[in-house]
Design a protein around this motif. Structure first.
Motif, PDB file in Angstrom:
ATOM      1  N   LEU A  68       1.021   1.723   5.077  1.00  0.00           N
ATOM      2  CA  LEU A  68       2.293   1.806   5.782  1.00  0.00           C
ATOM      3  C   LEU A  68       2.156   1.581   7.273  1.00  0.00           C
ATOM      4  CD1 LEU A  68       4.030   4.937   4.195  1.00  0.00           C
ATOM      5  CD2 LEU A  68       4.406   2.527   3.650  1.00  0.00           C
ATOM      6  N   ALA A  69       3.153   0.915   7.859  1.00  0.00           N
ATOM      7  CA  ALA A  69       3.357   0.966   9.299  1.00  0.00           C
ATOM      8  C   ALA A  69       3.987   2.305   9.634  1.00  0.00           C
ATOM      9  CB  ALA A  69       4.252  -0.186   9.741  1.00  0.00           C
ATOM     10  N   ARG A  98       6.965   4.395   1.623  1.00  0.00           N
ATOM     11  CA  ARG A  98       6.532   3.836   0.337  1.00  0.00           C
ATOM     12  C   ARG A  98       7.155   4.643  -0.797  1.00  0.00           C
ATOM     13  NH1 ARG A  98       1.615   4.337   0.934  1.00  0.00           N
ATOM     14  NH2 ARG A  98       1.198   6.135  -0.405  1.00  0.00           N
ATOM     15  N   VAL A  99       7.703   3.913  -1.746  1.00  0.00           N
ATOM     16  CA  VAL A  99       8.381   4.510  -2.895  1.00  0.00           C
ATOM     17  C   VAL A  99       7.623   4.146  -4.165  1.00  0.00           C
ATOM     18  CG1 VAL A  99      10.520   4.527  -4.272  1.00  0.00           C
ATOM     19  CG2 VAL A  99      10.638   4.420  -1.765  1.00  0.00           C
ATOM     20  N   ARG A 100       7.363   5.133  -5.015  1.00  0.00           N
ATOM     21  CA  ARG A 100       6.809   4.881  -6.344  1.00  0.00           C
ATOM     22  C   ARG A 100       7.964   4.486  -7.251  1.00  0.00           C
ATOM     23  NH1 ARG A 100       2.987   2.946  -9.316  1.00  0.00           N
ATOM     24  NH2 ARG A 100       1.889   3.359  -7.359  1.00  0.00           N
ATOM     25  N   VAL A 126       9.873   8.975  -3.470  1.00  0.00           N
ATOM     26  CA  VAL A 126       9.189   8.740  -2.204  1.00  0.00           C
ATOM     27  C   VAL A 126       7.762   9.271  -2.288  1.00  0.00           C
ATOM     28  CG1 VAL A 126       9.141   9.276   0.258  1.00  0.00           C
ATOM     29  CG2 VAL A 126      11.326   8.814  -0.882  1.00  0.00           C
ATOM     30  N   GLU A 127       6.792   8.391  -2.005  1.00  0.00           N
ATOM     31  CA  GLU A 127       5.380   8.796  -2.018  1.00  0.00           C
ATOM     32  C   GLU A 127       4.894   9.213  -0.638  1.00  0.00           C
ATOM     33  OE1 GLU A 127       2.877   6.553  -5.473  1.00  0.00           O
ATOM     34  OE2 GLU A 127       3.243   5.391  -3.653  1.00  0.00           O
ATOM     35  N   GLU A 128       5.250   8.420   0.366  1.00  0.00           N
ATOM     36  CA  GLU A 128       4.753   8.685   1.715  1.00  0.00           C
ATOM     37  C   GLU A 128       5.763   8.183   2.732  1.00  0.00           C
ATOM     38  OE1 GLU A 128       0.893   7.658   4.603  1.00  0.00           O
ATOM     39  OE2 GLU A 128       0.893   7.045   2.492  1.00  0.00           O
ATOM     40  N   VAL A 129       5.904   8.930   3.821  1.00  0.00           N
ATOM     41  CA  VAL A 129       6.824   8.569   4.896  1.00  0.00           C
ATOM     42  C   VAL A 129       6.023   8.406   6.179  1.00  0.00           C
ATOM     43  CG1 VAL A 129       8.847   9.278   6.235  1.00  0.00           C
ATOM     44  CG2 VAL A 129       8.686   9.870   3.801  1.00  0.00           C
ATOM     45  N   GLY A 130       6.143   7.256   6.813  1.00  0.00           N
ATOM     46  CA  GLY A 130       5.461   7.036   8.077  1.00  0.00           C
ATOM     47  C   GLY A 130       5.962   7.986   9.147  1.00  0.00           C
ATOM     48  N   PRO A 131       5.105   8.340  10.115  1.00  0.00           N
ATOM     49  CA  PRO A 131       5.465   9.356  11.110  1.00  0.00           C
ATOM     50  C   PRO A 131       6.621   8.961  12.019  1.00  0.00           C
ATOM     51  CG  PRO A 131       3.409   8.263  11.706  1.00  0.00           C
ATOM     52  CD  PRO A 131       3.723   7.840  10.307  1.00  0.00           C
ATOM     53  N   GLU A 132       6.928   7.676  12.103  1.00  0.00           N
ATOM     54  CA  GLU A 132       8.019   7.230  12.967  1.00  0.00           C
ATOM     55  C   GLU A 132       9.220   6.716  12.174  1.00  0.00           C
ATOM     56  OE1 GLU A 132       6.547   4.427  15.825  1.00  0.00           O
ATOM     57  OE2 GLU A 132       4.825   5.691  16.361  1.00  0.00           O
ATOM     58  N   ALA A 180       8.690  13.023   1.167  1.00  0.00           N
ATOM     59  CA  ALA A 180       7.882  12.839  -0.037  1.00  0.00           C
ATOM     60  C   ALA A 180       8.420  13.723  -1.160  1.00  0.00           C
ATOM     61  CB  ALA A 180       6.427  13.167   0.256  1.00  0.00           C
ATOM     62  N   GLY A 181       8.559  13.125  -2.333  1.00  0.00           N
ATOM     63  CA  GLY A 181       9.072  13.836  -3.494  1.00  0.00           C
ATOM     64  C   GLY A 181      10.543  13.601  -3.768  1.00  0.00           C
ATOM     65  N   ASP A 182      11.285  13.056  -2.798  1.00  0.00           N
ATOM     66  CA  ASP A 182      12.704  12.767  -3.026  1.00  0.00           C
ATOM     67  C   ASP A 182      12.868  11.638  -4.046  1.00  0.00           C
ATOM     68  OD1 ASP A 182      13.650  14.634  -1.245  1.00  0.00           O
ATOM     69  OD2 ASP A 182      14.008  13.222   0.398  1.00  0.00           O
ATOM     70  N   ARG A 183      13.816  11.809  -4.970  1.00  0.00           N
ATOM     71  CA  ARG A 183      14.200  10.742  -5.901  1.00  0.00           C
ATOM     72  C   ARG A 183      15.290   9.926  -5.226  1.00  0.00           C
ATOM     73  NH1 ARG A 183      16.867  13.044  -9.903  1.00  0.00           N
ATOM     74  NH2 ARG A 183      16.418  11.565 -11.557  1.00  0.00           N
ATOM     75  N   VAL A 184      15.035   8.650  -5.041  1.00  0.00           N
ATOM     76  CA  VAL A 184      15.920   7.840  -4.205  1.00  0.00           C
ATOM     77  C   VAL A 184      16.289   6.532  -4.890  1.00  0.00           C
ATOM     78  CG1 VAL A 184      14.984   8.785  -2.057  1.00  0.00           C
ATOM     79  CG2 VAL A 184      13.979   6.694  -3.024  1.00  0.00           C
ATOM     80  N   ALA A 185      17.364   5.942  -4.382  1.00  0.00           N
ATOM     81  CA  ALA A 185      17.756   4.579  -4.728  1.00  0.00           C
ATOM     82  C   ALA A 185      17.788   3.775  -3.449  1.00  0.00           C
ATOM     83  CB  ALA A 185      19.135   4.566  -5.391  1.00  0.00           C
TER      84      ALA A 185
END
Length: 346
Positions: free
Chosen positions: A37-38, A43-45, A99-105, A112-117
């Motif tokens: 990730l930038a 990143r979403v699974r 959601v697997e990982e969220v960039g710091p910015e 992380a863990g949210d179910r998203v569309a």
């Protein structure tokens, strides 16, 4: 990976473009879909894709309904392009996942863990499929899948609601721009407003009809078969219904005794532009939501017909569109039943 871009182009994913360099991700032929990730990316699974109607129809027709061949071509497109971007229709779809990982910015309101569309097109979403689409028979728009996708800082994403199944929410989110824009356009007119929807029995069409009715418009649906007419009548989705081939401009123009204030095109086949223009009153608006639309045919057709109409491209984004569409579904049991039947059929 670092973003490397600041200012007005920050967060649009330019570093992900592999070729041709210098274009935005949607226009790119190939994207970098690696998992790293930038700082402003997410990143979403992936758990499910929803191919847009025009793309799925084109692939299905091309392969004569052979699901295995459709599946193979979708895998080829994603593997080659790093995104689901049909090179014939120019369209893609959307996805759901966790959601697997969220960039710091990242400015996106997810963790992380949210179910998203995702509420942005797959044509600009870096995507990797790692299961060969083994759970998909290639016969429906909704595609069980495993892999990962990348969202940019300026992507649009929604956390899935608890009161709807993920499959139902995905189907609604796929077309959530339609009802919100129809509502905005209808409310922009004063006095009596009539709305004709070409393809009123589909997902975007049924939501467009319902949004128009809730905004106070008289509603009319153009459908392609008696079965679709019966569906519209059964669910009370329109005041009037006509069974007409939307590609026949004269038949569309003569389907009702007077032209509409607003005409909405939700048909996933090409050739519907001129009928929509002819069916719209002077000073009215034509909204094109179909990815099968030829915008040159629309522009030149309106000019050749001396049609004083405003033509809008339904770009899929209106502020608050996801919440608006969910509200329409929750408030209208008939629309929810129609969507649930469509999802269960898949």
């Amino acid at each position: 990976m670092t973003s490397g871009v600041v200012g007005v182009t920050s967060g649009v994913g330019l570093p992900r473009v592999l070729e041709p360099v210098g274009v935005l991700p949607q226009a790119a032929w190939r994207l970098d879909a690696r998992a790293e990730l930038a700082a402003d990316e997410v990143r979403v699974r992936v758990s499910r894709l929803n191919l847009d109607a025009a793309s799925f129809r084109q692939l299905s027709v091309k392969h004569g309904g052979d699901g295995a061949a459709v599946r193979a071509e979708v895998l080829e497109i994603v593997g080659t392009r790093g995104k689901m971007h049909n090179p014939v229709t120019g369209s893609g779809g959307m996805l759901i996942g966790v959601v697997e990982e969220v960039g710091p910015e990242s400015p996106l309101a997810v963790k992380a863990g949210d179910r998203v569309a995702t509420l942005v097109s797959l044509t600009l979403t870096p995507l990797v499929i790692d299961d060969g689409l083994a759970g998909w028979d290639g016969l429906s728009e909704q595609v069980p899948a495993s892999g990962h996708a990348i969202l940019f800082g300026r992507s649009v994403v929604a956390v899935l609601p608890d009161d709807l199944s993920p499959e139902l929410a995905l189907a609604v989110f796929d077309v959530c721009g339609a009802p919100a824009l129809v509502d905005r356009v209808v409310r922009g007119y004063s006095g009596d407003v009539s709305v004709t929807v070409l393809g009123g029995a589909g997902k975007s069409g049924s939501l467009a009809l319902t949004a128009a009715r809730l905004a106070g418009a008289q509603t009319r649906a153009v459908v392609v078969s008696e079965a679709e007419r019966s569906l519209i009548v059964e669910h009370g989705l329109a005041d009037r219904v006509a069974v007409v081939d939307a590609r026949d401009p004269v038949a569309v123009a003569e389907a009702f005794e007077a032209p509409a204030t607003v005409t909405v095109v939700c048909v996933d086949v090409p050739g519907c532009e001129h009928g929509a223009i002819l069916a719209t009153a002077a000073g009215g608006t034509v909204i094109f939501f179909s990815m099968a639309t030829s915008f040159s045919a629309a522009a030149l057709g309106a000019e050749g017909l001396a049609a004083d109409v405003t033509m809008l491209v339904g770009n899929g984004f209106v502020p608050g569109h996801a919440a608006f569409a969910l509200d329409v579904v929750r408030r209208t049991p008939a629309v929810r039943a129609l969507f649930e039947a469509r999802v269960s059929a898949h």
